[in-house]
Design a protein around this motif. Sequence first.
Motif, mmCIF file in Angstrom:
data_model
loop_
_atom_site.group_PDB
_atom_site.id
_atom_site.type_symbol
_atom_site.label_atom_id
_atom_site.label_comp_id
_atom_site.label_asym_id
_atom_site.label_seq_id
_atom_site.Cartn_x
_atom_site.Cartn_y
_atom_site.Cartn_z
ATOM 1 N N GLU A 1 -2.454 -0.773 -3.549
ATOM 2 C CA GLU A 1 -3.690 0.486 -3.170
ATOM 3 C C GLU A 1 -2.724 2.117 -3.998
ATOM 4 O OE1 GLU A 1 -7.082 -0.309 -1.071
ATOM 5 O OE2 GLU A 1 -6.064 1.458 1.157
ATOM 6 N N VAL A 2 -3.391 2.735 -3.658
ATOM 7 C CA VAL A 2 -2.685 3.903 -3.612
ATOM 8 C C VAL A 2 -3.601 5.124 -2.788
ATOM 9 C CG1 VAL A 2 -1.528 6.089 -4.503
ATOM 10 C CG2 VAL A 2 -1.049 3.617 -5.191
ATOM 11 N N VAL A 3 -3.302 5.915 -1.545
ATOM 12 C CA VAL A 3 -4.303 6.802 -0.390
ATOM 13 C C VAL A 3 -3.250 7.639 -0.560
ATOM 14 C CG1 VAL A 3 -5.865 4.644 -0.164
ATOM 15 C CG2 VAL A 3 -3.232 5.403 1.651
ATOM 16 N N LEU A 4 -4.323 8.915 0.271
ATOM 17 C CA LEU A 4 -3.596 10.068 0.194
ATOM 18 C C LEU A 4 -3.569 10.792 1.385
ATOM 19 C CD1 LEU A 4 -3.753 9.744 -3.309
ATOM 20 C CD2 LEU A 4 -4.323 12.189 -2.782
ATOM 21 N N ALA A 5 -2.668 11.495 2.272
ATOM 22 C CA ALA A 5 -2.373 11.439 3.762
ATOM 23 C C ALA A 5 -2.141 12.788 3.487
ATOM 24 C CB ALA A 5 -1.802 10.845 4.206
ATOM 25 N N ILE B 1 3.863 -1.554 3.867
ATOM 26 C CA ILE B 1 2.954 0.386 3.342
ATOM 27 C C ILE B 1 4.309 1.027 3.375
ATOM 28 C CG2 ILE B 1 2.339 2.816 4.489
ATOM 29 C CD1 ILE B 1 0.592 0.338 6.432
ATOM 30 N N ILE B 2 4.224 1.477 1.930
ATOM 31 C CA ILE B 2 5.504 2.798 1.701
ATOM 32 C C ILE B 2 4.590 4.251 2.173
ATOM 33 C CG2 ILE B 2 6.772 3.143 0.114
ATOM 34 C CD1 ILE B 2 7.236 0.508 -1.655
ATOM 35 N N ILE B 3 5.080 5.018 2.912
ATOM 36 C CA ILE B 3 4.889 6.243 2.237
ATOM 37 C C ILE B 3 5.693 7.129 1.430
ATOM 38 C CG2 ILE B 3 4.474 7.800 3.795
ATOM 39 C CD1 ILE B 3 3.600 6.419 7.051
ATOM 40 N N VAL B 4 4.855 7.514 0.580
ATOM 41 C CA VAL B 4 6.413 8.570 0.050
ATOM 42 C C VAL B 4 5.198 10.330 0.692
ATOM 43 C CG1 VAL B 4 6.135 9.462 -2.596
ATOM 44 C CG2 VAL B 4 5.447 6.738 -2.137
ATOM 45 N N THR C 1 0.711 -1.050 0.087
ATOM 46 C CA THR C 1 0.077 0.589 0.137
ATOM 47 C C THR C 1 0.988 0.422 -0.243
ATOM 48 O OG1 THR C 1 -1.607 -0.912 0.971
ATOM 49 C CG2 THR C 1 -2.022 1.351 1.175
ATOM 50 N N ALA C 2 0.256 2.145 -0.970
ATOM 51 C CA ALA C 2 1.645 3.559 -0.603
ATOM 52 C C ALA C 2 0.622 4.619 -0.926
ATOM 53 C CB ALA C 2 1.673 3.926 -1.832
#
Length: 240
Positions: free
Chosen positions: A116-120, A143-146, A21-22
């Motif tokens: 999955e790509v989600v925005l925070a 999880i990979i946080i970009v 999950t990104a």
Amino acid sequence: MKINVIPTAQQAQGIDFSGKTAVVIDVLRATSVITTALDNGAREVIPVKTIEEAQSLYATCDNALRCGERNAVKIEGFDLGNSPLEYKKKTVEGKTLILTTTNGTNALNNIKGADEVVLACFRNAKAMANHLVGLSHRGSRDIIIVCAGTEGRFSMDDGLCAGMIIELLKQNTEVETDDFGLLLNRCYNESKDNLFGALSECYHLKRLFMLGFYDDIKFCLETNCVGTVPILKNDKIVKL
């Protein structure tokens, strides 16, 4: 849950996101804008890399708005800039938003193959953490946080938001993070009572402040205000 943190959008290129999950963060201001727009009823947000792509796509879309910035300033001829305060319910409800920004939309376009790509952002951090905990309970644990960064450089605003999400996850599940994530989590815990003060000397915040975006900064640093989790599906961002 295993978490890795990528400092900038550019460094996301070439990363293997398969099976993971990104989580994309661009606090000042793209992910704050997108979260606000969807929370206020926008139908979808379509992120594109260039102004030319935005113009071309706009010509084929009904009930759409052209949105975005270059170097923090609204693009000439576009309907909206990159201030979350512009994205009011009466303006965006039911509309397709075609968005291009200097940093945030590039981060999205550099992520390939994620489950999955989600925005925070700070405003939806708790909702995001709850979503990620739910994924871990269903067996998806990596999880990979970009962090989008600014002009190819790491931005502390994105980093503290990553640290906040890691902290919220730690309160609800077992977390293993890389050294950068560990550092950002410690920085967040030292700064959480005064995020503005902690970021006041940071390049990106100072730049926006000098351009007159104080109200944007204040808005974007508010925490846990909304339950909206934006998710990228078929090249469009919608409300989860």
